[in-house]
Design an enzyme around this catalytic site. Structure first.
Site, PDB file in Angstrom:
ATOM      1  N   ASP A 152     -16.204 -70.983  -5.232  1.00 18.13           N
ATOM      2  CA  ASP A 152     -16.857 -71.403  -6.472  1.00 18.13           C
ATOM      3  C   ASP A 152     -16.465 -72.830  -6.827  1.00 18.13           C
ATOM      4  O   ASP A 152     -15.275 -73.146  -6.930  1.00 18.13           O
ATOM      5  CB  ASP A 152     -16.445 -70.494  -7.630  1.00 18.13           C
ATOM      6  CG  ASP A 152     -17.139 -69.146  -7.590  1.00 18.13           C
ATOM      7  OD1 ASP A 152     -18.138 -69.014  -6.866  1.00 18.13           O
ATOM      8  OD2 ASP A 152     -16.662 -68.218  -8.279  1.00 18.13           O
TER       9      ASP A 152
ATOM     10  N   GLY B  76     -19.453 -59.735  -4.066  1.00 16.58           N
ATOM     11  CA  GLY B  76     -18.721 -58.692  -3.364  1.00 16.58           C
ATOM     12  C   GLY B  76     -17.226 -58.937  -3.353  1.00 16.58           C
ATOM     13  O   GLY B  76     -16.427 -58.023  -3.591  1.00 16.58           O
TER      14      GLY B  76
ATOM     15  N   ASN C 267     -15.479 -60.763  -5.476  1.00 16.04           N
ATOM     16  CA  ASN C 267     -14.963 -60.579  -6.834  1.00 16.04           C
ATOM     17  C   ASN C 267     -14.764 -59.105  -7.154  1.00 16.04           C
ATOM     18  O   ASN C 267     -13.770 -58.708  -7.780  1.00 16.04           O
ATOM     19  CB  ASN C 267     -15.920 -61.188  -7.854  1.00 16.04           C
ATOM     20  CG  ASN C 267     -15.934 -62.698  -7.833  1.00 16.04           C
ATOM     21  OD1 ASN C 267     -15.019 -63.333  -7.325  1.00 16.04           O
ATOM     22  ND2 ASN C 267     -16.986 -63.277  -8.382  1.00 16.04           N
TER      23      ASN C 267
ATOM     24  N   GLY D 176     -22.189 -53.833 -24.351  1.00 21.46           N
ATOM     25  CA  GLY D 176     -21.543 -52.788 -23.570  1.00 21.46           C
ATOM     26  C   GLY D 176     -22.360 -52.358 -22.376  1.00 21.46           C
ATOM     27  O   GLY D 176     -22.878 -53.188 -21.625  1.00 21.46           O
TER      28      GLY D 176
ATOM     29  N   GLY E 151     -19.823 -59.145 -14.690  1.00 22.89           N
ATOM     30  CA  GLY E 151     -20.474 -58.028 -14.017  1.00 22.89           C
ATOM     31  C   GLY E 151     -19.698 -57.562 -12.804  1.00 22.89           C
ATOM     32  O   GLY E 151     -19.628 -56.353 -12.513  1.00 22.89           O
ATOM     33  N   ASP E 152     -19.088 -58.497 -12.092  1.00 27.01           N
ATOM     34  CA  ASP E 152     -18.269 -58.138 -10.939  1.00 27.01           C
ATOM     35  C   ASP E 152     -17.020 -57.375 -11.382  1.00 27.01           C
ATOM     36  O   ASP E 152     -16.605 -56.412 -10.731  1.00 27.01           O
ATOM     37  CB  ASP E 152     -17.868 -59.383 -10.159  1.00 27.01           C
ATOM     38  CG  ASP E 152     -19.069 -60.152  -9.649  1.00 27.01           C
ATOM     39  OD1 ASP E 152     -20.120 -59.525  -9.406  1.00 27.01           O
ATOM     40  OD2 ASP E 152     -18.958 -61.380  -9.498  1.00 27.01           O
TER      41      ASP E 152
ATOM     42  N   ARG F 145     -10.855 -65.178 -19.927  1.00 23.67           N
ATOM     43  CA  ARG F 145     -10.124 -66.069 -19.025  1.00 23.67           C
ATOM     44  C   ARG F 145     -11.105 -66.897 -18.208  1.00 23.67           C
ATOM     45  O   ARG F 145     -12.180 -66.418 -17.864  1.00 23.67           O
ATOM     46  CB  ARG F 145      -9.258 -65.240 -18.067  1.00 23.67           C
ATOM     47  CG  ARG F 145      -8.277 -64.332 -18.777  1.00 23.67           C
ATOM     48  CD  ARG F 145      -7.666 -63.338 -17.809  1.00 23.67           C
ATOM     49  NE  ARG F 145      -6.653 -62.507 -18.467  1.00 23.67           N
ATOM     50  CZ  ARG F 145      -6.043 -61.483 -17.894  1.00 23.67           C
ATOM     51  NH1 ARG F 145      -6.330 -61.156 -16.641  1.00 23.67           N
ATOM     52  NH2 ARG F 145      -5.149 -60.785 -18.550  1.00 23.67           N
TER      53      ARG F 145
ATOM     54  N   GLY G 290     -12.603 -68.776 -14.797  1.00 25.57           N
ATOM     55  CA  GLY G 290     -12.642 -68.451 -13.380  1.00 25.57           C
ATOM     56  C   GLY G 290     -13.211 -67.076 -13.137  1.00 25.57           C
ATOM     57  O   GLY G 290     -13.635 -66.370 -14.054  1.00 25.57           O
TER      58      GLY G 290
ATOM     59  N   SER H  13      -9.592 -64.196 -13.056  1.00 16.27           N
ATOM     60  CA  SER H  13      -9.713 -63.569 -14.371  1.00 16.27           C
ATOM     61  C   SER H  13      -9.564 -62.059 -14.325  1.00 16.27           C
ATOM     62  O   SER H  13      -9.478 -61.416 -15.369  1.00 16.27           O
ATOM     63  CB  SER H  13     -11.072 -63.915 -14.989  1.00 16.27           C
ATOM     64  OG  SER H  13     -12.123 -63.210 -14.339  1.00 16.27           O
TER      65      SER H  13
END
Length: 306
Positions: free
Chosen positions: A13, A41, A43, A225, A252-253, A286, A288, A292
């Protein structure tokens, strides 16, 4: 604890923070830059690994400095890897713009060697996939590889999770292979054609996805949520706040990795969704992506306060 296998992409990234995105042909000054590990994937695997899951990540990498970064990242998070080295390509990279005021992001991904993941690669790793308790994949690598992996996992009785990101048109057969489908609002709209701006909208769209053969749908709703929708129940789980939002990249990861980790420990689905909301809630406080991801102790402490 059952093993978790994640098929997906690692990218390095390159994250830029600025007040706004530049217009075409325009150059602006940014506020900061950071280079770090990413890829949906990877993450998700890192999130599960930091939560104590028995996790293996399956991917292709180039033979370069970014590949070295990937392997260090996984080692630090307790993630085992099944890497297919690909010297004639490159390890993927991503451009991430983060809007300073809101923490919202826009992303361009170039997966590199991971775009060469093939059904043949999946066949070579069939025993790994079939020996898992939970299998997770996304859509950053070729869809035919994800489809074959889901077929192998389903045939072996493995719990399957498809995170349909980034949004893409999918073959009908793939839905019947998913115990859990985990789209966000945008991806849900892409898959169903229904606008999702509320929990009720998500419920209607999730119903359409069940008609396609999905076992259960979990629509992630950002600060609202997540919705767990099955043929027998439809439960909204509110977001769990851990503090001010710094960056939403990787939320989401974090959710998907947390959900897989919880299922691997035998947690029932609704509580696994709540656990995943807590993982995501910490991650957005956080900067990153992989850095994170919280530990199990942090997540349990947050849940105890909520």
């Amino acid at each position: 604890m059952k093993p978790v296998v994640v098929l997906g992409v690692f990218v390095a990234d390159t994250a830029y923070r600025a007040d706004r995105q530049p217009r075409m042909g325009e150059t602006i000054l940014g506020n900061s830059f950071k280079l770090g590990p990413g890829g949906k994937g990877s993450n998700q695997a890192v999130a599960a690994g930091k939560l104590g899951a028995d996790i293996t990540f399956l991917t292709r990498l180039g033979v370069d400095a970014f590949a070295d970064m990937a392997k260090r990242t996984w080692k630090d998070a307790g993630v085992k890897s099944a890497v297919i080295d690909t010297p004639d390509s490159y390890t993927g990279a991503a451009y991430i713009f983060v809007e300073e005021g809101s923490g919202n992001n826009a992303i361009i991904v170039s997966p590199g060697a991971a775009m060469l993941i093939s059904p043949a690669d999946i066949e070579v790793n069939a025993d790994l996939i079939g020996g898992a308790g939970v299998f997770v994949t996304q859509l950053e690598q070729p869809i035919d590889a994800a489809l074959r992996a889901l077929e192998i996992a389903r045939g072996a009785g493995v719990t399957t999770i498809l995170n349909p990101a980034p949004a893409a048109r999918l073959p009908d057969r793939i839905f019947t292979l998913c115990d859990y489908l985990t789209p966000n609002e945008t991806e849900t709209e892409e898959l169903t054609g229904l606008k999702v701006s509320s929990v009720d909208d998500a419920r209607a769209a999730a119903g359409k996805l069940l008609e396609k053969g999905v076992g259960a749908v979990i629509v992630t709703l950002g600060d609202k949520g997540a919705l767990l929708h099955t043929r027998d129940r439809s439960e909204h789980v509110p977001a769990i706040s851990a503090g001010p939002v710094v960056e939403t990249t990787g939320a989401g990861d974090a959710f998907n990795g947390g959900f897989a980790a919880a299922l691997s420990r035998g947690v029932e689905p609704l509580q696994a969704v709540r656990f995943a909301c807590a993982v995501a809630g910490i991650s957005v406080t956080r900067p990153g992506t992989a850095p994170s991801m919280p530990t199990l102790r942090e997540v349990e402490a947050l849940l105890a306060r909520n």
